[in-house]
Write a protein that holds these residues in place. Structure first.
Motif, PDB file in Angstrom:
ATOM      1  N   GLU A  68     -18.195 -74.238-104.441  1.00 41.79           N
ATOM      2  CA  GLU A  68     -17.145 -74.761-104.979  1.00 41.79           C
ATOM      3  C   GLU A  68     -16.110 -73.643-104.783  1.00 41.79           C
ATOM      4  N   ARG A  69     -16.355 -72.892-106.266  1.00 38.01           N
ATOM      5  CA  ARG A  69     -16.048 -71.667-106.469  1.00 38.01           C
ATOM      6  C   ARG A  69     -14.988 -71.198-106.054  1.00 38.01           C
ATOM      7  N   ALA A  70     -16.053 -70.258-105.283  1.00 35.00           N
ATOM      8  CA  ALA A  70     -15.212 -69.600-104.177  1.00 35.00           C
ATOM      9  C   ALA A  70     -14.467 -69.919-102.684  1.00 35.00           C
ATOM     10  N   ILE A  71     -14.300 -71.311-102.595  1.00 34.23           N
ATOM     11  CA  ILE A  71     -13.545 -72.093-101.880  1.00 34.23           C
ATOM     12  C   ILE A  71     -12.593 -72.035-102.489  1.00 34.23           C
ATOM     13  N   ASN A  72     -12.635 -72.407-104.149  1.00 31.43           N
ATOM     14  CA  ASN A  72     -11.619 -72.517-104.739  1.00 31.43           C
ATOM     15  C   ASN A  72     -10.712 -71.422-104.468  1.00 31.43           C
ATOM     16  N   LEU A  73     -11.197 -70.533-105.005  1.00 37.03           N
ATOM     17  CA  LEU A  73     -11.276 -69.060-105.644  1.00 37.03           C
ATOM     18  C   LEU A  73      -9.940 -68.113-104.494  1.00 37.03           C
ATOM     19  N   TYR A  74     -10.614 -68.392-102.969  1.00 37.72           N
ATOM     20  CA  TYR A  74      -9.636 -68.381-101.806  1.00 37.72           C
ATOM     21  C   TYR A  74      -8.801 -68.918-101.642  1.00 37.72           C
ATOM     22  N   LEU A  75      -8.443 -69.932-101.799  1.00 37.35           N
ATOM     23  CA  LEU A  75      -7.056 -71.208-102.046  1.00 37.35           C
ATOM     24  C   LEU A  75      -5.873 -70.794-102.988  1.00 37.35           C
ATOM     25  N   THR A  76      -6.796 -69.615-104.401  1.00 40.03           N
ATOM     26  CA  THR A  76      -5.005 -69.609-105.596  1.00 40.03           C
ATOM     27  C   THR A  76      -5.412 -68.403-105.293  1.00 40.03           C
ATOM     28  N   ASP A 106     -11.897 -80.315 -94.138  1.00 40.32           N
ATOM     29  CA  ASP A 106     -11.441 -80.912 -94.277  1.00 40.32           C
ATOM     30  C   ASP A 106     -10.582 -81.140 -95.183  1.00 40.32           C
ATOM     31  N   PRO A 107      -9.618 -81.014 -95.241  1.00 40.16           N
ATOM     32  CA  PRO A 107      -8.346 -81.225 -96.090  1.00 40.16           C
ATOM     33  C   PRO A 107      -8.880 -82.370 -97.920  1.00 40.16           C
ATOM     34  N   SER A 122     -10.790 -82.075-103.091  1.00 37.33           N
ATOM     35  CA  SER A 122     -11.636 -82.663-103.973  1.00 37.33           C
ATOM     36  C   SER A 122     -12.156 -81.391-105.169  1.00 37.33           C
ATOM     37  N   ILE A 123     -12.031 -80.508-104.164  1.00 33.95           N
ATOM     38  CA  ILE A 123     -12.810 -79.163-104.788  1.00 33.95           C
ATOM     39  C   ILE A 123     -11.629 -78.657-106.062  1.00 33.95           C
ATOM     40  N   VAL A 124     -11.047 -78.655-105.400  1.00 33.60           N
ATOM     41  CA  VAL A 124      -9.220 -78.158-106.194  1.00 33.60           C
ATOM     42  C   VAL A 124      -9.279 -79.028-107.611  1.00 33.60           C
ATOM     43  N   ILE A 125      -9.548 -80.330-107.301  1.00 33.84           N
ATOM     44  CA  ILE A 125      -9.099 -81.139-108.856  1.00 33.84           C
ATOM     45  C   ILE A 125     -10.895 -80.700-109.305  1.00 33.84           C
ATOM     46  N   ARG A 126     -12.212 -80.712-109.040  1.00 32.53           N
ATOM     47  CA  ARG A 126     -12.576 -80.548-109.708  1.00 32.53           C
ATOM     48  C   ARG A 126     -13.040 -78.874-110.402  1.00 32.53           C
ATOM     49  N   GLU A 127     -12.938 -78.089-109.565  1.00 32.42           N
ATOM     50  CA  GLU A 127     -12.756 -77.073-110.466  1.00 32.42           C
ATOM     51  C   GLU A 127     -11.649 -76.623-111.341  1.00 32.42           C
ATOM     52  N   LEU A 128     -10.372 -77.810-111.476  1.00 32.06           N
ATOM     53  CA  LEU A 128      -9.235 -77.379-112.259  1.00 32.06           C
ATOM     54  C   LEU A 128     -10.191 -78.086-113.928  1.00 32.06           C
ATOM     55  N   ALA A 129     -11.256 -79.060-113.099  1.00 29.44           N
ATOM     56  CA  ALA A 129     -11.398 -80.265-114.688  1.00 29.44           C
ATOM     57  C   ALA A 129     -12.417 -79.156-115.242  1.00 29.44           C
ATOM     58  N   ARG A 130     -13.562 -78.257-113.718  1.00 24.57           N
ATOM     59  CA  ARG A 130     -14.751 -77.094-114.920  1.00 24.57           C
ATOM     60  C   ARG A 130     -13.969 -76.201-115.623  1.00 24.57           C
ATOM     61  N   ASP A 131     -12.475 -76.078-115.199  1.00 27.01           N
ATOM     62  CA  ASP A 131     -12.025 -74.797-116.328  1.00 27.01           C
ATOM     63  C   ASP A 131     -10.964 -75.840-117.136  1.00 27.01           C
ATOM     64  N   GLY A 132     -11.188 -76.886-117.449  1.00 29.44           N
ATOM     65  CA  GLY A 132     -10.600 -76.937-118.217  1.00 29.44           C
ATOM     66  C   GLY A 132      -9.108 -77.320-118.110  1.00 29.44           C
TER      67      GLY A 132
END
Length: 420
Positions: free
Chosen positions: A271-279, A318-319, A324-334
């Motif tokens: 999940e984190r890797a997906i978010n890193l590719y996006l951001t 799926d978009p 959902s992953i972006v929101i979860r990663e924002l939460a994990r990062d505080g």
């Protein structure tokens, strides 16, 4: 380590450097030669010198059309006229469907019922007859076997076929053509077709190159074979493209002979890797496509200081899942904080709470006001508030400020709060 002229034969062909180079000639102009580009931000994060091969830029969003096309081109006219059948959770299906349509070959694709809709819709858009059958890949394959026998259709296997493996191997040739001094290639493993082809080609070009595979913790089948361990493959993985119980007979031998290591990545790391590719890279990676980066995040010391090529093998996700992953990663990062606040039911409370958060430069993104919870006093209420913060420390400062003002504050799961 395999010698330069290593090859593996099966009843239908040979996997070797010459065959991979011939496949590259056949693919010229029919599939994209995707870029392999430096990724400075990922390099800074991981400590490796990272280059990314963007196979998510293919027309079907995945490397799979390389092997599918080579297989289709190998068929005699009598078999082409009968039509082909494939079983796939998505990416192989789209590759077969697209190039079968281009070549005028009737195609039937059997997909598990739970395949993401974006992949089903895309496969149908290429003119294939899509049949949904079974909850798992194994059940879908059983139905495809039945249809193939009944209708005389030719199988286009997703990985355990030398033509398919040679087609996938062109990914490795292109990477080493663009960046000849790569020291390590990190390749996702499902059935093993991609890593078998890439390893065959790369070891022929540079026998000293390090080939590292990556699987999910939930589906460690090739890892178990590679290290002689008994493993269990089960569970819902975000990397459904490599969530494979049964890898290939052909591919397992090539992997054993040519691959140097296999790393297992956790779901949260993918999940984190997906978010890193996006951001970081401004690109979309599906779970399987992000697995290579997840391997670097899992064991950064193994790759530190090395020139590493990652195969971003697909971007069909799926978009809604990306959101959902972006929101979860924002939460994990505080950086996205959701809290439940007990309040007296009086005018001005909501404004006071918003003022505390805003005064500390927090940004309120969602508020839910509850008066009917049975655990709330009749003259009280609760507020569920989700707010953005600069980082985890900033979020803690805002929560502490609310408590200093006398409010009882409890942390909530961010995704649960937003969905309520």
């Amino acid at each position: 380590m395999a010698p330069n002229n290593a090859s593996v034969s099966s009843g239908t062909g040979t996997v070797c450097e010459h065959a991979v180079r011939r496949a590259a000639e056949l693919l010229e102009g029919a599939v994209l030669k995707t870029p392999c580009l430096p990724a400075p931000r990922l390099s800074e994060l991981t400590g490796a010198d990272v280059f990314v091969k963007y196979e998510n830029m293919q027309v079907t969003g995945s490397f799979k059309e390389r092997g599918a096309l080579i297989k289709l081109l190998s068929l005699p006219e009598t078999e082409k006229s009968r039509g082909v059948i494939a079983m796939s959770a998505g990416n192989h299906a789209q590759g077969v469907a697209r190039h079968a349509q281009r070549l005028g070959i009737p195609a039937t694709i059997v997909m598990p019922v739970l395949t993401p809709f974006v992949k089903i819709a895309s496969t149908r858009s290429f003119g294939a007859n899509v049949i949904l059958a079974g909850d798992t890949v194994d059940e879908a394959k059983a139905e495809a076997d039945r249809i193939s026998a009944q209708e005389g259709l030719v199988w286009v296997h997703p990985f355990d076929d030398p033509h398919v493996v040679n087609g996938q191997g062109t990914v490795g040739l292109e990477m080493l053509s663009d960046v000849p001094n790569l020291e390590t290639l990190v390749v996702p493993i499902g059935g093993g077709g991609l890593i078998a082809g890439v390893a065959t080609a790369a070891k022929a070009v540079n026998p000293a190159i390090d080939i590292v595979g990556v699987e999910t913790v939930l589906y460690p089948g090739m890892w178990g074979h590679f290290y002689g361990k008994d493993v269990r493959c089960e569970g819902a993985s975000i990397a459904e493209g490599i969530a494979v119980r049964d890898f290939g007979q052909l591919t397992r031998k090539i992997v054993k002979d040519t691959v140097d290591d296999i790393i297992l990545a956790k779901e949260s790391t993918i999940e984190r890797a997906i978010n890193l590719y996006l951001t970081y890279q401004r690109t979309i990676a599906e779970g399987a496509g992000a697995a290579g980066l997840a391997a670097l995040l899992t064991d950064p010391e193994r790759f530190r200081g090395r020139r590493v090529g990652l195969v971003l093998c697909g971007g069909n996700i799926d978009p809604r899942l990306v959101s959902s992953i972006v929101i979860r990663e924002l939460a994990r990062d505080g950086r996205l904080v959701s809290v439940r606040i007990d309040t007296p039911d009086r005018p001005g409370v909501l404004g006071e709470i918003a003022g505390i958060i805003g005064g500390l430069k927090g940004n309120v993104v969602d508020v839910a006001h509850h008066r009917l919870f049975l655990n709330v006093p009749a003259k009280g209420a609760t507020l569920d508030v989700t707010f953005e913060a600069f980082d985890a420390q900033h979020g803690t400062e805002i929560v502490d400020a609310l408590r200093t003002k006398g409010y009882t504050v409890r942390h909530l799961d961010v995704t649960e709060s937003i969905e309520q």
